[in-house]
Design a protein around this motif. Structure first.
Motif, PDB file in Angstrom:
ATOM      1  N   ALA A 100       0.823  -1.207   0.000  1.00  0.00           N
ATOM      2  CA  ALA A 100       0.000   0.000   0.000  1.00  0.00           C
ATOM      3  C   ALA A 100       0.859   1.259   0.000  1.00  0.00           C
ATOM      4  O   ALA A 100       0.448   2.297  -0.537  1.00  0.00           O
ATOM      5  CB  ALA A 100      -0.935  -0.012   1.214  1.00  0.00           C
ATOM      6  N   ASN A 101       2.045   1.193   0.587  1.00  0.00           N
ATOM      7  CA  ASN A 101       2.925   2.364   0.598  1.00  0.00           C
ATOM      8  C   ASN A 101       3.395   2.734  -0.798  1.00  0.00           C
ATOM      9  O   ASN A 101       3.781   3.882  -1.034  1.00  0.00           O
ATOM     10  CB  ASN A 101       4.137   2.107   1.496  1.00  0.00           C
ATOM     11  CG  ASN A 101       3.750   1.892   2.948  1.00  0.00           C
ATOM     12  OD1 ASN A 101       2.754   2.426   3.409  1.00  0.00           O
ATOM     13  ND2 ASN A 101       4.530   1.109   3.662  1.00  0.00           N
ATOM     14  N   GLY A 102       3.411   1.785  -1.707  1.00  0.00           N
ATOM     15  CA  GLY A 102       3.852   2.054  -3.068  1.00  0.00           C
ATOM     16  C   GLY A 102       2.724   2.141  -4.074  1.00  0.00           C
ATOM     17  O   GLY A 102       2.971   2.270  -5.267  1.00  0.00           O
ATOM     18  N   ARG A 103       1.470   2.030  -3.593  1.00  0.00           N
ATOM     19  CA  ARG A 103       0.320   2.107  -4.500  1.00  0.00           C
ATOM     20  C   ARG A 103      -0.022   3.572  -4.723  1.00  0.00           C
ATOM     21  O   ARG A 103      -0.400   4.289  -3.792  1.00  0.00           O
ATOM     22  CB  ARG A 103      -0.857   1.342  -3.922  1.00  0.00           C
ATOM     23  CG  ARG A 103      -2.019   1.168  -4.895  1.00  0.00           C
ATOM     24  CD  ARG A 103      -3.129   0.341  -4.269  1.00  0.00           C
ATOM     25  NE  ARG A 103      -2.650  -0.972  -3.873  1.00  0.00           N
ATOM     26  CZ  ARG A 103      -2.666  -1.409  -2.625  1.00  0.00           C
ATOM     27  NH1 ARG A 103      -3.113  -0.625  -1.654  1.00  0.00           N
ATOM     28  NH2 ARG A 103      -2.225  -2.618  -2.321  1.00  0.00           N
ATOM     29  N   VAL A 104       0.102   4.046  -5.956  1.00  0.00           N
ATOM     30  CA  VAL A 104      -0.021   5.469  -6.272  1.00  0.00           C
ATOM     31  C   VAL A 104      -1.395   5.740  -6.865  1.00  0.00           C
ATOM     32  O   VAL A 104      -1.894   4.989  -7.707  1.00  0.00           O
ATOM     33  CB  VAL A 104       1.084   5.892  -7.272  1.00  0.00           C
ATOM     34  CG1 VAL A 104       0.956   7.368  -7.591  1.00  0.00           C
ATOM     35  CG2 VAL A 104       2.454   5.596  -6.686  1.00  0.00           C
ATOM     36  N   PHE A 158      -3.256  25.796 -21.354  1.00  0.00           N
ATOM     37  CA  PHE A 158      -3.565  25.887 -19.930  1.00  0.00           C
ATOM     38  C   PHE A 158      -2.686  24.868 -19.204  1.00  0.00           C
ATOM     39  O   PHE A 158      -2.135  23.942 -19.816  1.00  0.00           O
ATOM     40  CB  PHE A 158      -5.044  25.632 -19.652  1.00  0.00           C
ATOM     41  CG  PHE A 158      -5.545  24.289 -20.097  1.00  0.00           C
ATOM     42  CD1 PHE A 158      -5.523  23.192 -19.242  1.00  0.00           C
ATOM     43  CD2 PHE A 158      -6.044  24.103 -21.376  1.00  0.00           C
ATOM     44  CE1 PHE A 158      -5.968  21.965 -19.654  1.00  0.00           C
ATOM     45  CE2 PHE A 158      -6.488  22.872 -21.798  1.00  0.00           C
ATOM     46  CZ  PHE A 158      -6.461  21.800 -20.938  1.00  0.00           C
ATOM     47  N   THR A 159      -2.543  25.075 -17.926  1.00  0.00           N
ATOM     48  CA  THR A 159      -1.719  24.185 -17.087  1.00  0.00           C
ATOM     49  C   THR A 159      -2.589  23.530 -16.025  1.00  0.00           C
ATOM     50  O   THR A 159      -3.567  24.124 -15.551  1.00  0.00           O
ATOM     51  CB  THR A 159      -0.576  24.949 -16.409  1.00  0.00           C
ATOM     52  OG1 THR A 159      -1.127  25.988 -15.592  1.00  0.00           O
ATOM     53  CG2 THR A 159       0.368  25.526 -17.431  1.00  0.00           C
ATOM     54  N   VAL A 160      -2.210  22.309 -15.689  1.00  0.00           N
ATOM     55  CA  VAL A 160      -2.909  21.534 -14.654  1.00  0.00           C
ATOM     56  C   VAL A 160      -1.851  20.929 -13.742  1.00  0.00           C
ATOM     57  O   VAL A 160      -0.835  20.415 -14.218  1.00  0.00           O
ATOM     58  CB  VAL A 160      -3.779  20.420 -15.282  1.00  0.00           C
ATOM     59  CG1 VAL A 160      -4.378  19.553 -14.194  1.00  0.00           C
ATOM     60  CG2 VAL A 160      -4.879  21.015 -16.129  1.00  0.00           C
ATOM     61  N   ALA A 161      -2.075  21.013 -12.457  1.00  0.00           N
ATOM     62  CA  ALA A 161      -1.186  20.374 -11.478  1.00  0.00           C
ATOM     63  C   ALA A 161      -1.781  19.032 -11.079  1.00  0.00           C
ATOM     64  O   ALA A 161      -2.933  18.950 -10.648  1.00  0.00           O
ATOM     65  CB  ALA A 161      -0.999  21.254 -10.250  1.00  0.00           C
ATOM     66  N   VAL A 162      -1.008  17.970 -11.263  1.00  0.00           N
ATOM     67  CA  VAL A 162      -1.444  16.613 -10.926  1.00  0.00           C
ATOM     68  C   VAL A 162      -0.654  16.154  -9.705  1.00  0.00           C
ATOM     69  O   VAL A 162       0.581  16.233  -9.690  1.00  0.00           O
ATOM     70  CB  VAL A 162      -1.218  15.639 -12.100  1.00  0.00           C
ATOM     71  CG1 VAL A 162      -1.680  14.243 -11.724  1.00  0.00           C
ATOM     72  CG2 VAL A 162      -1.970  16.133 -13.324  1.00  0.00           C
ATOM     73  N   ARG A 163      -1.373  15.705  -8.688  1.00  0.00           N
ATOM     74  CA  ARG A 163      -0.736  15.223  -7.465  1.00  0.00           C
ATOM     75  C   ARG A 163      -0.787  13.703  -7.433  1.00  0.00           C
ATOM     76  O   ARG A 163      -1.844  13.105  -7.636  1.00  0.00           O
ATOM     77  CB  ARG A 163      -1.423  15.787  -6.225  1.00  0.00           C
ATOM     78  CG  ARG A 163      -0.710  15.390  -4.925  1.00  0.00           C
ATOM     79  CD  ARG A 163      -1.336  16.010  -3.690  1.00  0.00           C
ATOM     80  NE  ARG A 163      -2.600  15.394  -3.361  1.00  0.00           N
ATOM     81  CZ  ARG A 163      -3.749  16.038  -3.249  1.00  0.00           C
ATOM     82  NH1 ARG A 163      -3.793  17.345  -3.445  1.00  0.00           N
ATOM     83  NH2 ARG A 163      -4.856  15.401  -2.930  1.00  0.00           N
ATOM     84  N   ALA A 164       0.366  13.093  -7.186  1.00  0.00           N
ATOM     85  CA  ALA A 164       0.453  11.637  -6.996  1.00  0.00           C
ATOM     86  C   ALA A 164       0.609  11.360  -5.514  1.00  0.00           C
ATOM     87  O   ALA A 164       1.503  11.910  -4.860  1.00  0.00           O
ATOM     88  CB  ALA A 164       1.636  11.070  -7.777  1.00  0.00           C
ATOM     89  N   GLN A 165      -0.243  10.514  -4.999  1.00  0.00           N
ATOM     90  CA  GLN A 165      -0.256  10.237  -3.560  1.00  0.00           C
ATOM     91  C   GLN A 165      -0.247   8.729  -3.340  1.00  0.00           C
ATOM     92  O   GLN A 165      -0.958   7.985  -4.019  1.00  0.00           O
ATOM     93  CB  GLN A 165      -1.502  10.868  -2.936  1.00  0.00           C
ATOM     94  CG  GLN A 165      -1.649  10.629  -1.440  1.00  0.00           C
ATOM     95  CD  GLN A 165      -2.826  11.404  -0.868  1.00  0.00           C
ATOM     96  OE1 GLN A 165      -2.924  12.610  -0.993  1.00  0.00           O
ATOM     97  NE2 GLN A 165      -3.735  10.686  -0.262  1.00  0.00           N
ATOM     98  N   ASP A 166       0.612   8.285  -2.411  1.00  0.00           N
ATOM     99  CA  ASP A 166       0.667   6.858  -2.122  1.00  0.00           C
ATOM    100  C   ASP A 166      -0.371   6.489  -1.066  1.00  0.00           C
ATOM    101  O   ASP A 166      -1.068   7.348  -0.520  1.00  0.00           O
ATOM    102  CB  ASP A 166       2.078   6.431  -1.690  1.00  0.00           C
ATOM    103  CG  ASP A 166       2.565   7.174  -0.452  1.00  0.00           C
ATOM    104  OD1 ASP A 166       1.723   7.590   0.363  1.00  0.00           O
ATOM    105  OD2 ASP A 166       3.797   7.331  -0.294  1.00  0.00           O
ATOM    106  N   GLY A 167      -0.453   5.189  -0.771  1.00  0.00           N
ATOM    107  CA  GLY A 167      -1.453   4.691   0.162  1.00  0.00           C
ATOM    108  C   GLY A 167      -0.927   4.481   1.563  1.00  0.00           C
ATOM    109  O   GLY A 167      -1.544   3.769   2.349  1.00  0.00           O
ATOM    110  N   GLY A 168       0.239   5.049   1.875  1.00  0.00           N
ATOM    111  CA  GLY A 168       0.812   4.885   3.201  1.00  0.00           C
ATOM    112  C   GLY A 168       0.084   5.703   4.244  1.00  0.00           C
ATOM    113  O   GLY A 168      -0.834   6.487   3.958  1.00  0.00           O
ATOM    114  N   SER A 169       0.502   5.514   5.482  1.00  0.00           N
ATOM    115  CA  SER A 169      -0.065   6.267   6.583  1.00  0.00           C
ATOM    116  C   SER A 169       1.076   6.739   7.483  1.00  0.00           C
ATOM    117  O   SER A 169       1.714   5.905   8.153  1.00  0.00           O
ATOM    118  CB  SER A 169      -1.058   5.410   7.377  1.00  0.00           C
ATOM    119  OG  SER A 169      -1.605   6.163   8.453  1.00  0.00           O
TER     120      SER A 169
END
Length: 831
Positions: A490-494, A535-546
């Motif tokens: 889960a820590n590496g699941r983006v 136009f520009t868009v900011a994309v955030r990648a977030q992992d499943g860690g806690s």
């Protein structure tokens, strides 16, 4: 209840150590070593209490589930004897304890093992002493002892008897002997080395074989236990003829030392006994006397030479010393006894044995340095230097090994762990003894490193660029971003989210969306290059860690132009539509060109724009229609309308030019611009021209008008032929042109607007005809004819361009300013 004793290393001794040694002890042994000792009697039943181990280790009942107290040992044999109750932490007997089986003749007997506690991991030494109980009776190796005594043996002669053996130790094995009462014999006890007592039969009075040839005596051995135990043997004495010299050993005690790895058949020792007698009475034979059961399986004695040799393997770890008696017997039956002591010396024949007591695997990668990950026990069955062991780790890993008490070792982390660099560490624990040659053994440790969320997702690119053609379909794929997280599970699941950006002039509705799992960006609606070019868009990648970790990448989307806009003509402006005329002719733009203009004269400039960009907005101009095609030309790229030659007198005063404006898109789009040109020297001179109808100089308009006139004449001629026949023809001969022809042009021109008669004689028709115009005043017609069908009334633009080929409606006639024809108004025709 078992007797227990606890010893703890006090802090007083440590004060005398140097500061450096104190620091080393603090690093290598974070908890003081403790040894807990208990003493219990042998032969206790299964489940008997040994002692409150948890309480003696300072553990409360509430701590037991978390600390996981358990028994561990370097050998499986020790583990089977005891167990720990997980609920109360007490130590219990797990199997019957037989001291004689466990320790043999050793003066002391104890079982040592380790007690492990977790969270944090630590090890304690536990020693349980096994106290001997008098559970073994004295025994003799033979049930009957045969003695032969010559009748000439004087009183006072002593005859050694077999000693009894007691498997117990200490006072329980101290034996006393008793002999059944007989006046001819008595019992004497001689004390040997180690406090052992050797019984001897003493002849009290002379024997007479002729009176009594044999005697039956009972020898009783009693131990010193409580209660006492005893054993007996029957002594059969046979009285023989005289043999007055017994054999005599050269030594009462023979001692030797042999190594444990001595091969079978090797000579250990030679004994010798002599007999002063001759003949058969002087021939001595050797045999074992009072011996243990295992001696015959290890040694043998030659009955004639007295040589003692090995017949089986000797093992120092099983038995370090063997003591037994030998008997020398002559031919007359006289005997002598001696004692043989064989010491076994240790050889380095046992490699160290490594036992993993506990292994904490996997260990989190954020574990601090010094975390205990494994407990080991290293044991060498040899003694002395052969049993002294040193351990080390072989392999590249951030681990180190620290010696603990009682032959235990701790494997601890020596540096930071990083699962992303190494998800597991394989090291070998190598143990070496100090023997010559040294023996070694190894045991592999596999330590898995568990993941913690210490890495944020990383995009493949910090900034992305995407190109999308406008007019795309909603839901079309724009771009696929990808971020990688070095962590696992889960820590590496983006997952991906939109974190913001600028939409330019695209409005409030979101332009793109991102799929959470794949990172694919999709267009939410169709894009328009003319409204939003980028136009520009900011994309955030977030992992499943806690707690979760994230990173952001910028996506810049460029909208590509498509040729979806036709050129728009700004000048000349398009003429107003039919509904926009205010009661008169449309105000069509016009240019005045002097008749003296030479070739290249700038007439006007067509101005057009295209909302597209690039090649789609590159415009080119082309003249597609003109009253005089050779008179004008238009610049390909400038749109300038110039004269192609000098203006001539025969050129029509009114000229209509149609230019097409094309872009360079694929496919190309175009628009047309219409320009009216009046050939006059000045504006005042052009005004009369503007008040008249377009002349027949405009070839296309004249041709169209001629077509309609010829059609009308043909229709009317057919009607006249069919209706009046020869009468009409006769009337026409007398009175000139018939009245019907006078009515053809009753409404040719509008009474309200400026008009000019066309010179149809100069047209393309091969004949001349009369043009009828309405008279200025009403007149009574000579003949009343039904009104003819209306002839199409055309505007100046239509006459110049020839665009209208249909029949105009009444509305169009009204829009041009014409009055509806009155049926009762008489019309006259003038030739």
């Amino acid at each position: 209840m078992a007797v227990r004793r606890r010893q703890r290393l006090g802090p007083g001794g440590g004060r005398a150590l140097l500061g450096a040694l104190l620091l080393l002890l603090c690093v290598w042994c974070r908890a003081a070593a403790e040894r807990v000792r208990y003493a219990i009697a042998e032969e206790l039943g299964r489940g008997s209490l040994v002692g409150p181990l948890a309480r003696d280790l300072g553990l409360s009942a509430d701590e037991l589930p978390a600390r996981k107290l358990q028994v561990a040992s370097g050998g499986k044999k020790q583990l089977k004897y005891f167990r720990v109750n997980e609920e109360n932490g007490n130590l219990y007997v797990n199997e019957r304890l037989d001291r004689e089986e466990m320790c043999g003749k050793s003066a002391t007997c104890s079982v040592s093992f380790e007690a492990l506690v977790h969270n944090p991991l630590n090890v304690f030494q536990v020693e349980v002493s096994i106290v001997d109980v008098n559970d073994n009776s004295p025994v003799f190796s033979k049930s009957v002892l045969d003695l032969e005594i010559g009748e000439l043996v004087p009183p006072g002669a002593r005859f050694p008897l077999e000693m009894a053996r007691d498997a117990d130790v200490g006072s329980n094995s101290l034996l006393t002997y008793q002999l059944t009462s007989d006046p001819s014999f008595s019992l004497s006890v001689k004390e040997k080395l180690g406090g052992r007592k050797h019984p001897e039969l003493v002849l009290e009075r002379p024997l007479d074989r002729e009176k009594q040839s044999s005697f039956e005596l009972v020898l009783i051995a009693v131990d010193g236990g409580e209660p006492t135990r005893s054993g007996s043997v029957l002594i059969h004495v046979n009285v023989t003829d005289a043999n007055d010299n017994p054999p005599v050993f050269s030594k009462s005690v023979y001692e030797t030392r042999v190594p444990e790895n001595l091969q079978a058949g090797s000579l250990v020792l030679s004994v010798r006994a002599t007999d002063a007698d001759v003949g058969s009475n002087g021939q001595v034979s050797y045999s074992f006397g009072n011996i243990q059961d295992e001696v015959p399986s290890l040694f043998t004695i030659d009955s004639e030479s007295g040589e003692i040799r090995t017949v089986g393997p000797l093992d120092f770890e099983k038995e370090k010393i063997y003591i037994f008696s030998l008997e020398a017997t002559d031919g007359g039956g006289l005997t002598d006894h001696c004692e043989v002591q064989i010491d076994i010396t240790d050889e380095n024949d046992n490699a160290p044995e490594i036992t993993i007591l506990s292994l904490s695997s996997p260990v989190p990668e954020d574990a601090p340095a010094g975390t205990v990950v494994a407990l080991l026990n290293v044991n060498d069955a040899d003694s002395g230097e052969n049993g002294q062991v040193s351990c080390e780790l072989s392999g590249e890993a951030p681990l180190s090994i620290v010696a603990s008490s009682g032959g235990s070792y701790k494997v601890v982390t020596s540096g930071a762990l990083d699962r992303e660099q190494a998800s597991e560490h394989r090291v070998s624990v190598v143990a070496r003894d100090r023997g010559r040659p040294a023996l070694r053994s190894s045991r592999e440790l596999v330590l898995e490193v568990s993941d913690v969320n210490d890495n944020a997702p990383v995009f493949e690119e910090a900034a992305y660029s995407a190109y999308v053609a406008e007019n795309n379909a909603a839901g079309a794929l724009v771009l696929r971003v990808q971020a990688r997280d070095a962590d696992a599970g889960a820590n590496g699941r983006v997952s991906y989210w939109l974190a913001g950006g600028s939409a330019g002039a695209a409005g409030a509705a979101p332009l793109v969306s991102v799929e959470a799992r794949s990172g694919a960006l999709y267009a939410q609606r169709s894009l328009d290059y003319e409204q939003c070019r980028e136009f520009t868009v900011a994309v955030r990648a977030q992992d499943g860690g806690s707690p979760a970790r994230s990173s952001t990448a910028t996506v810049r989307v460029f909208v590509l132009d498509r040729n979806d806009n036709a050129p728009r003509v700004l000048w000349p402006a398009a003429a107003a539509g039919p509904g926009e005329a205010a009661g008169g002719a449309a105000a069509a733009p016009f240019e005045v060109v002097p008749r003296s203009a030479e070739a290249g004269y700038l007439v006007a400039k067509v101005v057009a724009v295209d909302a597209d960009a690039g090649r789609n907005a590159w415009l080119s101009y082309e003249l597609v229609q003109a009253s005089e095609p050779a008179l004008f030309r238009v610049g390909l790229h400038s749109g300038e309308v110039r004269t192609a030659r000098a203006v001539g007198e025969r050129d029509a005063a009114k000229q209509r030019l149609v230019a097409v404006v094309k872009d360079h898109g694929q496919p190309a789009l175009s628009a047309t611009a219409t320009l009216h040109v009046v050939l006059a020297e000045s504006l005042q001179e052009a005004l009369p021209e503007l008040s008249e109808r377009p002349a027949g100089a405009e070839a296309a308009a004249a041709a169209e008008l001629q077509f309609y006139l010829v059609l009308a004449l043909a229709l009317l001629s057919a009607l006249l032929v069919l209706s009046v026949a020869l009468a009409v023809v006769a009337r026409l001969r007398r009175a000139g042109p018939p009245a019907v022809l006078r009515c053809l042009g009753a409404q040719r021109f509008s009474l309200a607007g400026a008009a000019f008669p066309a010179d149809f004689c100069e047209g393309t028709l091969p004949y001349s005809y009369n043009l009828c115009v309405p008279p200025p005043a009403r007149a009574v017609p000579e003949a009343a004819w039904p009104p003819p069908p209306p002839v199409p009334i055309l505007s100046a633009e239509e006459l110049l361009g020839g665009d209208s080929v249909g029949k105009p409606s009444a509305d169009s006639q009204l829009a041009l300013g014409e009055q509806p024809a009155e049926p009762d108004v008489p019309q006259v025709c003038n030739a």
